[in-house]
Design an enzyme around this catalytic site. Structure first.
Site, PDB file in Angstrom:
ATOM      1  N   HIS A  34       0.723  -1.204   0.008  1.00  0.00           N
ATOM      2  CA  HIS A  34       0.040  -0.010  -0.069  1.00  0.00           C
ATOM      3  C   HIS A  34       0.886   1.301   0.083  1.00  0.00           C
ATOM      4  O   HIS A  34       0.239   2.344   0.206  1.00  0.00           O
ATOM      5  CB  HIS A  34      -1.158   0.039   1.234  1.00  0.00           C
ATOM      6  CG  HIS A  34      -0.328   0.009   2.541  1.00  0.00           C
ATOM      7  ND1 HIS A  34      -0.049  -1.146   3.250  1.00  0.00           N
ATOM      8  CD2 HIS A  34       0.146   1.061   3.213  1.00  0.00           C
ATOM      9  CE1 HIS A  34       0.688  -0.759   4.246  1.00  0.00           C
ATOM     10  NE2 HIS A  34       0.581   0.590   4.513  1.00  0.00           N
ATOM     11  N   ASP A  91       0.882  -8.065   1.526  1.00  0.00           N
ATOM     12  CA  ASP A  91       1.112  -6.567   1.842  1.00  0.00           C
ATOM     13  C   ASP A  91       2.765  -6.373   1.452  1.00  0.00           C
ATOM     14  O   ASP A  91       3.463  -6.253   2.719  1.00  0.00           O
ATOM     15  CB  ASP A  91       0.953  -5.900   2.932  1.00  0.00           C
ATOM     16  CG  ASP A  91       0.825  -4.529   3.116  1.00  0.00           C
ATOM     17  OD1 ASP A  91       1.027  -3.755   1.968  1.00  0.00           O
ATOM     18  OD2 ASP A  91       0.445  -4.094   4.366  1.00  0.00           O
ATOM     19  N   SER A 110       4.681   1.485   7.910  1.00  0.00           N
ATOM     20  CA  SER A 110       4.493   0.568   7.103  1.00  0.00           C
ATOM     21  C   SER A 110       5.671   0.344   5.996  1.00  0.00           C
ATOM     22  O   SER A 110       6.136   1.512   5.377  1.00  0.00           O
ATOM     23  CB  SER A 110       3.209   0.707   6.310  1.00  0.00           C
ATOM     24  OG  SER A 110       2.066   0.749   7.047  1.00  0.00           O
TER      25      SER A 110
END
Length: 256
Positions: A69, A109, A203
Site C-alpha cells: 500500500h 502486503d 508501514s
C-alpha cells in the site's frame, strides 16, 4: 509527518474490526531509541511531497522492498530526514507488484520499488540480507523494527530514525488475540506483552532478526499504540522469495 491512512483503504478498513478495534496500517516506532548513524544503512524513507509516509529497505542497487500500500519516491543515505540532498538521496521509482494485493487484512502486503537510477553503495548506503529459504521463526526470538514517525499515540512525528527491540509472537497466540482474523504468510512480533512495537507511519519498514530482513511492517489493531495490547503484524518475506528473486534476476542478485 503524515500518518499512513491511505485513502484507497479507508472504506475497507472502517468496516473491518477485531474485538471492536479498527485495523490500521503500521507506522511509528513505540518505545524506541535513535539508530546510530553507522547502523541500518539499508533503511529507505518512502515519501510524498518530501514528506515521509512509509518505510522500506534496500535489497539491491535497483530495488527497495516496502508494503504494497506504499508507492512513492524514496530517500536513501540518511537517518535524519531534515538532512536530505534531493540530488543525491532522492530516487524516483517504478512500482513492481509481486502479488495481487487487495487490502492489508487480506495479506500479501509486500511490493518492490525499482529505482530509476542505481543506488550508490558506500559508507551511508548498504544492502540488507533476505532469508535464503522459506523459514519459521521461533516464538520469543528477539528482533528489531525501525522507522520514522510518531513515538506514542497522538504524539509527534520524528525526523530521526528510531528502532525498537521486539520479540516474535507465537502465530497461534497471535491469531487468537486477533479474533481468528489473521492473513496467511505473516509474522507477528511486538505490541503484545511488551511496550515495544510500531504504529501508524512505519508501514513497509523491515523486521530484522539476526541481521536478516524477515518481515515487512503491515498493520496493527486500532490507533492505540499504548502497548501491550495487540500483536503487530508483518508480511513474511520468506514466503515471497521466488517472486522477489525472479524480479531481480535480470538486474542484480539478492543479498543473502
Amino acid at each position: 509527518m503524515l500518518t499512513l491512512q491511505a485513502l484507497t483503504l479507508l472504506y475497507v478498513l472502517t468496516s473491518l474490526r477485531l474485538n471492536g478495534n479498527l485495523i490500521t496500517n503500521g507506522s511509528e516506532i513505540i518505545n524506541g531509541k535513535k539508530v546510530p548513524d553507522n547502523q541500518m544503512l539499508y533503511m529507505a524513507s518512502v515519501q510524498s511531497g518530501n514528506t515521509h509516509v512509509c518505510g522500506g529497505f534496500l535489497i539491491s542497487k535497483d530495488f527497495v522492498v516496502t508494503a504494497a500500500h506504499c508507492s512513492k519516491p524514496v530517500v536513501l543515505g540518511t537517518h535524519n530526514l531534515k538532512k536530505v540532498d534531493s540530488k543525491t538521496m532522492r530516487y524516483d521509482v517504478t512500482q513492481c507488484k509481486l502479488v495481487d494485493f487487495h487490502n492489508i487484512v487480506s495479506g500479501k502486503d509486500i511490493m518492490l520499488l525499482k529505482l530509476k537510477k542505481k543506488a550508490k553503495l558506500g559508507k551511508k548506503v548498504q544492502l540488507v540480507k533476505l532469508p535464503k529459504t522459506d523459514m519459521t521463526m521461533k516464538a520469543n526470538t528477539e528482533c528489531r523494527v525501525a522507522g520514522w514517525g510518531l513515538t506514542k499515540t497522538g504524539g509527534e512525528a520524528v525526523d530521526q530514525l528510531q528502532m525498537s527491540n521486539v520479540s516474535i509472537v507465537d502465530p497461534e497466540e497471535c491469531k487468537k488475540r486477533l479474533d481468528g482474523k489473521l492473513p496467511n504468510n505473516v509474522i507477528c512480533a511486538g505490541g503484545y506483552k511488551t511496550k515495544n512495537g510500531f504504529c501508524q507511519g512505519d508501514s513497509g519498514g523491515p523486521l530484522i532478526c539476526q541481521g536478516v530482513a524477515i518481515g515487512v511492517v503491515s498493520f496493527n489493531v486500532g490507533k492505540n499504540c499504548d502497548y501491550p495490547n495487540w500483536p503487530n503484524v508483518y508480511t513474511d518475506v520468506s514466503k515471497y522469495l521466488p517472486s522477489i528473486k525472479k524480479m531481480l534476476s535480470s538486474n542484480q542478485t539478492v543479498v543473502g
